[in-house]
Design a protein around this motif. Sequence first.
Motif, PDB file in Angstrom:
ATOM      1  N   GLN A 212       0.829  -1.197   0.000  1.00 26.77           N
ATOM      2  CA  GLN A 212       0.000   0.000   0.000  1.00 26.77           C
ATOM      3  C   GLN A 212       0.867   1.252   0.000  1.00 26.77           C
ATOM      4  OE1 GLN A 212      -3.026   0.107   3.017  1.00 26.77           O
ATOM      5  NE2 GLN A 212      -3.754   2.143   2.434  1.00 26.77           N
ATOM      6  N   LEU A 213       0.507   2.186  -0.880  1.00 29.97           N
ATOM      7  CA  LEU A 213       1.162   3.480  -0.969  1.00 29.97           C
ATOM      8  C   LEU A 213       0.064   4.530  -0.998  1.00 29.97           C
ATOM      9  CD1 LEU A 213       3.826   5.031  -1.252  1.00 29.97           C
ATOM     10  CD2 LEU A 213       3.579   4.839  -3.735  1.00 29.97           C
ATOM     11  N   GLY A 214      -0.175   5.170   0.161  1.00 25.13           N
ATOM     12  CA  GLY A 214      -1.296   6.084   0.252  1.00 25.13           C
ATOM     13  C   GLY A 214      -2.600   5.312   0.158  1.00 25.13           C
ATOM     14  N   MET A 215      -3.478   5.745  -0.751  1.00 25.70           N
ATOM     15  CA  MET A 215      -4.747   5.056  -0.961  1.00 25.70           C
ATOM     16  C   MET A 215      -4.636   3.933  -1.986  1.00 25.70           C
ATOM     17  SD  MET A 215      -7.457   8.235  -0.988  1.00 25.70           S
ATOM     18  CE  MET A 215      -8.853   7.130  -1.164  1.00 25.70           C
ATOM     19  N   PHE A 216      -3.495   3.825  -2.661  1.00 23.57           N
ATOM     20  CA  PHE A 216      -3.334   2.843  -3.736  1.00 23.57           C
ATOM     21  C   PHE A 216      -2.693   1.552  -3.194  1.00 23.57           C
ATOM     22  CE2 PHE A 216      -3.331   7.002  -5.778  1.00 23.57           C
ATOM     23  CZ  PHE A 216      -4.314   6.813  -6.743  1.00 23.57           C
ATOM     24  N   VAL A 217      -3.227   0.425  -3.670  1.00 25.36           N
ATOM     25  CA  VAL A 217      -2.731  -0.887  -3.267  1.00 25.36           C
ATOM     26  C   VAL A 217      -2.434  -1.701  -4.521  1.00 25.36           C
ATOM     27  CG1 VAL A 217      -3.233  -3.031  -2.028  1.00 25.36           C
ATOM     28  CG2 VAL A 217      -4.074  -0.856  -1.136  1.00 25.36           C
ATOM     29  N   VAL A 218      -1.230  -2.248  -4.597  1.00 24.43           N
ATOM     30  CA  VAL A 218      -0.858  -3.127  -5.708  1.00 24.43           C
ATOM     31  C   VAL A 218      -0.338  -4.431  -5.120  1.00 24.43           C
ATOM     32  CG1 VAL A 218      -0.319  -1.268  -7.318  1.00 24.43           C
ATOM     33  CG2 VAL A 218       1.469  -2.144  -5.807  1.00 24.43           C
ATOM     34  N   GLY A 219      -0.421  -5.504  -5.907  1.00 25.72           N
ATOM     35  CA  GLY A 219       0.044  -6.792  -5.402  1.00 25.72           C
ATOM     36  C   GLY A 219      -0.101  -7.883  -6.429  1.00 25.72           C
TER      37      GLY A 219
ATOM     38  N   ARG B 183      -2.298 -13.794 -10.863  1.00 30.17           N
ATOM     39  CA  ARG B 183      -2.819 -12.499 -11.297  1.00 30.17           C
ATOM     40  C   ARG B 183      -2.128 -11.329 -10.604  1.00 30.17           C
ATOM     41  NH1 ARG B 183      -7.329 -12.408  -8.700  1.00 30.17           N
ATOM     42  NH2 ARG B 183      -6.968 -14.427  -7.705  1.00 30.17           N
ATOM     43  N   ALA B 184      -2.035 -10.223 -11.319  1.00 33.92           N
ATOM     44  CA  ALA B 184      -1.647  -8.944 -10.727  1.00 33.92           C
ATOM     45  C   ALA B 184      -2.912  -8.265 -10.222  1.00 33.92           C
ATOM     46  CB  ALA B 184      -0.950  -8.065 -11.758  1.00 33.92           C
ATOM     47  N   ARG B 185      -2.811  -7.614  -9.057  1.00 35.53           N
ATOM     48  CA  ARG B 185      -3.964  -6.915  -8.483  1.00 35.53           C
ATOM     49  C   ARG B 185      -3.610  -5.457  -8.254  1.00 35.53           C
ATOM     50  NH1 ARG B 185      -7.461  -9.237  -3.822  1.00 35.53           N
ATOM     51  NH2 ARG B 185      -5.828  -8.263  -2.559  1.00 35.53           N
ATOM     52  N   ALA B 186      -4.612  -4.584  -8.418  1.00 37.05           N
ATOM     53  CA  ALA B 186      -4.457  -3.160  -8.132  1.00 37.05           C
ATOM     54  C   ALA B 186      -5.797  -2.640  -7.641  1.00 37.05           C
ATOM     55  CB  ALA B 186      -4.003  -2.399  -9.366  1.00 37.05           C
ATOM     56  N   GLY B 187      -5.741  -1.757  -6.641  1.00 34.72           N
ATOM     57  CA  GLY B 187      -6.997  -1.273  -6.103  1.00 34.72           C
ATOM     58  C   GLY B 187      -6.862   0.031  -5.349  1.00 34.72           C
ATOM     59  N   LEU B 188      -7.998   0.483  -4.840  1.00 34.50           N
ATOM     60  CA  LEU B 188      -8.089   1.725  -4.088  1.00 34.50           C
ATOM     61  C   LEU B 188      -8.623   1.404  -2.703  1.00 34.50           C
ATOM     62  CD1 LEU B 188      -7.783   4.835  -4.313  1.00 34.50           C
ATOM     63  CD2 LEU B 188     -10.221   4.901  -4.925  1.00 34.50           C
TER      64      LEU B 188
ATOM     65  N   LEU C 109     -11.281  -2.237   0.493  1.00 30.55           N
ATOM     66  CA  LEU C 109     -10.425  -2.235  -0.693  1.00 30.55           C
ATOM     67  C   LEU C 109     -11.247  -2.674  -1.905  1.00 30.55           C
ATOM     68  CD1 LEU C 109      -7.619  -2.140  -2.106  1.00 30.55           C
ATOM     69  CD2 LEU C 109      -7.331  -4.539  -1.432  1.00 30.55           C
ATOM     70  N   VAL C 110     -11.315  -1.808  -2.907  1.00 33.62           N
ATOM     71  CA  VAL C 110     -11.921  -2.150  -4.192  1.00 33.62           C
ATOM     72  C   VAL C 110     -10.786  -2.446  -5.165  1.00 33.62           C
ATOM     73  CG1 VAL C 110     -13.403  -1.369  -6.070  1.00 33.62           C
ATOM     74  CG2 VAL C 110     -13.883  -0.653  -3.722  1.00 33.62           C
ATOM     75  N   PHE C 111     -10.806  -3.620  -5.830  1.00 26.59           N
ATOM     76  CA  PHE C 111      -9.657  -4.031  -6.620  1.00 26.59           C
ATOM     77  C   PHE C 111     -10.084  -4.661  -7.937  1.00 26.59           C
ATOM     78  CE2 PHE C 111     -10.854  -7.706  -4.101  1.00 26.59           C
ATOM     79  CZ  PHE C 111     -10.780  -8.752  -5.015  1.00 26.59           C
ATOM     80  N   GLY C 112      -9.154  -4.679  -8.882  1.00 23.30           N
ATOM     81  CA  GLY C 112      -9.286  -5.408 -10.127  1.00 23.30           C
ATOM     82  C   GLY C 112      -8.070  -6.297 -10.306  1.00 23.30           C
TER      83      GLY C 112
END
Length: 234
Positions: A91-98, A132-137, A143-146
């Motif tokens: 998590q970086l601020g409001m953004f989440v990647v994984g 899968r790669a994930r990214a979300g807010l 957490l809302v993610f795609g």
Amino acid sequence: MRTSALRLLAATAAFIAVSSVQAADLPSRFSPAPAYDALPVFTWSGFYAGVNLGYGRSSGVSQYYDPAFNVTGGRRKSGFVGGVQGGYNYQLGMFVVGAEADLQYAAIGDKGATYLGTYYRGEEEGYFGTVRARAGLAVDRALVFGSLGFAYGDLGGNKDLDAALGYRRDDSTSGGWTLGGGLEYAVTDNFTAKLEGLYVNLDTSDSYSLAGRVNIRRDTEFSLFRAGLNYKFN
């Protein structure tokens, strides 16, 4: 007269000084302000692992070979899916990647069908997995993610009828792609619950008779909706 005034002034100053010292020794009527202890802020960063279960529906078809019409027919089915997953978030601020990987059991293959008087036995059970790669807010604990990535598996299809070998289907793992998205919520600092939808498209696979002719063509596409529970490691 002047001497009396000076004596009175000196006595008054001495009284004020003594009173101030005594007052300093008395306990205060006001409690000290409590120290501010900020609550820890939840973060999505870290490794996690968990389980899931849900419902899937096949949108691909199994086609049967017909000498006159080449390939024809089709069969679709829906059923149970369930498995395990694990991954890592940053998590970086409001953004989440994984990134996340899962392995699933699925009972959404064909039950079997009769075509032109010949019964083709179905293969209901199978497996698939994704990376899968994930990214979300993230908004605090929500957490809302795609997600988007690679998929593989051996799932669905009918067994062809070989004159010499009877019913058979080549067991082979096919590769493809997947995409989806969902909502995840941190129930506690360690446990999170999620709802997720995925679409999976695997490469078409063929099944051959003893004579080398394609009897069955399996087109594996399906969508699923699942609920999951993860444990987040600190």
